[in-house]
Scaffold this motif. Sequence first.
Motif, PDB file in Angstrom:
ATOM      1  N   PRO A  17       0.831  -1.203   0.000  1.00  0.00           N
ATOM      2  CA  PRO A  17       0.000   0.000   0.000  1.00  0.00           C
ATOM      3  C   PRO A  17       0.870   1.258   0.000  1.00  0.00           C
ATOM      4  O   PRO A  17       1.952   1.275   0.569  1.00  0.00           O
ATOM      5  CB  PRO A  17      -0.785  -0.115   1.312  1.00  0.00           C
ATOM      6  N   GLY A  18       0.373   2.293  -0.688  1.00  0.00           N
ATOM      7  CA  GLY A  18       1.085   3.568  -0.653  1.00  0.00           C
ATOM      8  C   GLY A  18       1.475   4.033  -2.035  1.00  0.00           C
ATOM      9  O   GLY A  18       1.018   3.524  -3.053  1.00  0.00           O
ATOM     10  N   THR A  19       2.357   5.008  -2.032  1.00  0.00           N
ATOM     11  CA  THR A  19       2.871   5.601  -3.264  1.00  0.00           C
ATOM     12  C   THR A  19       4.357   5.266  -3.384  1.00  0.00           C
ATOM     13  O   THR A  19       5.001   4.943  -2.379  1.00  0.00           O
ATOM     14  CB  THR A  19       2.723   7.135  -3.225  1.00  0.00           C
ATOM     15  N   PRO A  20       4.918   5.376  -4.591  1.00  0.00           N
ATOM     16  CA  PRO A  20       6.362   5.167  -4.707  1.00  0.00           C
ATOM     17  C   PRO A  20       7.154   6.104  -3.791  1.00  0.00           C
ATOM     18  O   PRO A  20       8.154   5.698  -3.192  1.00  0.00           O
ATOM     19  CB  PRO A  20       6.651   5.444  -6.189  1.00  0.00           C
ATOM     20  N   GLU A  21       6.688   7.347  -3.641  1.00  0.00           N
ATOM     21  CA  GLU A  21       7.403   8.298  -2.777  1.00  0.00           C
ATOM     22  C   GLU A  21       7.420   7.821  -1.326  1.00  0.00           C
ATOM     23  O   GLU A  21       8.445   7.935  -0.646  1.00  0.00           O
ATOM     24  CB  GLU A  21       6.763   9.687  -2.876  1.00  0.00           C
ATOM     25  N   ARG A  22       6.293   7.324  -0.849  1.00  0.00           N
ATOM     26  CA  ARG A  22       6.239   6.827   0.529  1.00  0.00           C
ATOM     27  C   ARG A  22       7.151   5.621   0.706  1.00  0.00           C
ATOM     28  O   ARG A  22       7.906   5.544   1.666  1.00  0.00           O
ATOM     29  CB  ARG A  22       4.817   6.443   0.906  1.00  0.00           C
ATOM     30  N   LEU A  23       7.101   4.684  -0.241  1.00  0.00           N
ATOM     31  CA  LEU A  23       7.927   3.481  -0.126  1.00  0.00           C
ATOM     32  C   LEU A  23       9.408   3.799  -0.293  1.00  0.00           C
ATOM     33  O   LEU A  23      10.252   3.152   0.320  1.00  0.00           O
ATOM     34  CB  LEU A  23       7.482   2.420  -1.130  1.00  0.00           C
ATOM     35  N   TRP A  24       9.718   4.814  -1.095  1.00  0.00           N
ATOM     36  CA  TRP A  24      11.113   5.233  -1.262  1.00  0.00           C
ATOM     37  C   TRP A  24      11.714   5.575   0.103  1.00  0.00           C
ATOM     38  O   TRP A  24      12.851   5.230   0.393  1.00  0.00           O
ATOM     39  CB  TRP A  24      11.187   6.415  -2.219  1.00  0.00           C
ATOM     40  N   SER A  25      10.939   6.252   0.938  1.00  0.00           N
ATOM     41  CA  SER A  25      11.454   6.627   2.257  1.00  0.00           C
ATOM     42  C   SER A  25      11.812   5.396   3.086  1.00  0.00           C
ATOM     43  O   SER A  25      12.751   5.430   3.873  1.00  0.00           O
ATOM     44  CB  SER A  25      10.454   7.518   3.008  1.00  0.00           C
ATOM     45  N   TYR A  26      11.098   4.292   2.895  1.00  0.00           N
ATOM     46  CA  TYR A  26      11.404   3.058   3.624  1.00  0.00           C
ATOM     47  C   TYR A  26      12.678   2.387   3.096  1.00  0.00           C
ATOM     48  O   TYR A  26      13.242   1.524   3.758  1.00  0.00           O
ATOM     49  CB  TYR A  26      10.231   2.071   3.548  1.00  0.00           C
ATOM     50  N   THR A 145      11.629 -12.527   4.462  1.00  0.00           N
ATOM     51  CA  THR A 145      11.275 -12.229   5.851  1.00  0.00           C
ATOM     52  C   THR A 145      11.230 -10.726   6.093  1.00  0.00           C
ATOM     53  O   THR A 145      10.288 -10.211   6.706  1.00  0.00           O
ATOM     54  CB  THR A 145      12.270 -12.906   6.809  1.00  0.00           C
ATOM     55  N   HIS A 146      12.232 -10.002   5.630  1.00  0.00           N
ATOM     56  CA  HIS A 146      12.252  -8.549   5.824  1.00  0.00           C
ATOM     57  C   HIS A 146      11.062  -7.882   5.137  1.00  0.00           C
ATOM     58  O   HIS A 146      10.450  -6.967   5.700  1.00  0.00           O
ATOM     59  CB  HIS A 146      13.562  -7.949   5.324  1.00  0.00           C
ATOM     60  N   ILE A 147      10.716  -8.320   3.936  1.00  0.00           N
ATOM     61  CA  ILE A 147       9.551  -7.756   3.258  1.00  0.00           C
ATOM     62  C   ILE A 147       8.284  -8.054   4.053  1.00  0.00           C
ATOM     63  O   ILE A 147       7.389  -7.211   4.142  1.00  0.00           O
ATOM     64  CB  ILE A 147       9.437  -8.282   1.811  1.00  0.00           C
ATOM     65  N   GLY A 148       8.209  -9.244   4.649  1.00  0.00           N
ATOM     66  CA  GLY A 148       7.056  -9.561   5.498  1.00  0.00           C
ATOM     67  C   GLY A 148       6.919  -8.595   6.662  1.00  0.00           C
ATOM     68  O   GLY A 148       5.812  -8.167   7.012  1.00  0.00           O
ATOM     69  N   VAL A 149       8.043  -8.222   7.268  1.00  0.00           N
ATOM     70  CA  VAL A 149       8.026  -7.232   8.355  1.00  0.00           C
ATOM     71  C   VAL A 149       7.545  -5.888   7.809  1.00  0.00           C
ATOM     72  O   VAL A 149       6.736  -5.201   8.435  1.00  0.00           O
ATOM     73  CB  VAL A 149       9.418  -7.114   9.021  1.00  0.00           C
ATOM     74  N   LEU A 150       8.013  -5.496   6.622  1.00  0.00           N
ATOM     75  CA  LEU A 150       7.577  -4.240   6.006  1.00  0.00           C
ATOM     76  C   LEU A 150       6.072  -4.271   5.741  1.00  0.00           C
ATOM     77  O   LEU A 150       5.371  -3.290   6.034  1.00  0.00           O
ATOM     78  CB  LEU A 150       8.346  -3.988   4.707  1.00  0.00           C
ATOM     79  N   VAL A 151       5.572  -5.363   5.206  1.00  0.00           N
ATOM     80  CA  VAL A 151       4.130  -5.501   4.951  1.00  0.00           C
ATOM     81  C   VAL A 151       3.354  -5.312   6.253  1.00  0.00           C
ATOM     82  O   VAL A 151       2.352  -4.594   6.300  1.00  0.00           O
ATOM     83  CB  VAL A 151       3.810  -6.868   4.300  1.00  0.00           C
ATOM     84  N   ASP A 152       3.823  -5.953   7.321  1.00  0.00           N
ATOM     85  CA  ASP A 152       3.158  -5.797   8.621  1.00  0.00           C
ATOM     86  C   ASP A 152       3.157  -4.342   9.059  1.00  0.00           C
ATOM     87  O   ASP A 152       2.133  -3.815   9.510  1.00  0.00           O
ATOM     88  CB  ASP A 152       3.849  -6.653   9.687  1.00  0.00           C
ATOM     89  N   ARG A 153       4.286  -3.674   8.959  1.00  0.00           N
ATOM     90  CA  ARG A 153       4.385  -2.262   9.362  1.00  0.00           C
ATOM     91  C   ARG A 153       3.424  -1.386   8.557  1.00  0.00           C
ATOM     92  O   ARG A 153       2.721  -0.553   9.115  1.00  0.00           O
ATOM     93  CB  ARG A 153       5.808  -1.744   9.170  1.00  0.00           C
ATOM     94  N   LEU A 154       3.417  -1.566   7.244  1.00  0.00           N
ATOM     95  CA  LEU A 154       2.567  -0.748   6.388  1.00  0.00           C
ATOM     96  C   LEU A 154       1.086  -0.998   6.653  1.00  0.00           C
ATOM     97  O   LEU A 154       0.264  -0.099   6.487  1.00  0.00           O
ATOM     98  CB  LEU A 154       2.891  -1.004   4.915  1.00  0.00           C
ATOM     99  N   ALA A 155       0.754  -2.214   7.081  1.00  0.00           N
ATOM    100  CA  ALA A 155      -0.645  -2.562   7.367  1.00  0.00           C
ATOM    101  C   ALA A 155      -1.050  -2.197   8.792  1.00  0.00           C
ATOM    102  O   ALA A 155      -2.202  -2.402   9.177  1.00  0.00           O
ATOM    103  CB  ALA A 155      -0.863  -4.052   7.136  1.00  0.00           C
ATOM    104  N   GLY A 156      -0.108  -1.685   9.592  1.00  0.00           N
ATOM    105  CA  GLY A 156      -0.418  -1.311  10.969  1.00  0.00           C
ATOM    106  C   GLY A 156      -0.531  -2.499  11.905  1.00  0.00           C
ATOM    107  O   GLY A 156      -1.104  -2.384  12.985  1.00  0.00           O
TER     108      GLY A 156
END
Length: 182
Positions: A17-26, A145-156
């Motif tokens: 979820p989000g925009t490329p700009e938001r994900l770029w910051s991650y 695994t790291h992407i899974g953590v990112l998915v969790d963070r982005l989903a709250g």
Amino acid sequence: MGQVTAPATVRIERLLPGTPERLWSYLVESDQRALWLAGGPMEPRAGGRYTLHFKHEDLSPTVEPAPAPAELCSDGDIGQHGGTVLEWQPPQRLVLSWPEPAGAPPSQVVFELAPAEGDQVRLTITHSRLASRSSMLSVSGGWHTHIGVLVDRLAGRTPRPFWSSFQRMKQAYEPVVAAAWR
């Protein structure tokens, strides 16, 4: 699951979820990157240097011990590593050199962000020039695994614990990697 797309290369894609700009910051901001991968400075330019400070135990509030050294990533729980920013094209493409264990030449990680349907972004991570079967297994399970953590963070959601997730993913990638290194 990621795919082996060429010898010594694995690619993982996710819709986030989000925009490329938001994900770029991650990808490039230390405090955001530390939430799912590793914090540390990154010079915002091609030819710049970056350092990643890994603290896997801080990725989730669920406390679990690190595995025995023989079960860790191919380069162990390295604490920190770094390399060179090879390409810097915000907010679409980031390419990093990535240290390989045992003095092998660096591998390369390409992060690509592209708008997808609706309010989603396609994150593609391609890790190439991997030095060994164990390195490919480690990065495949690690990135997943790291992407899974990112998915969790982005989903709250509360992020999954790293080490038990990593161990499961390494096992899941074993047949994929074994087939690629025959």
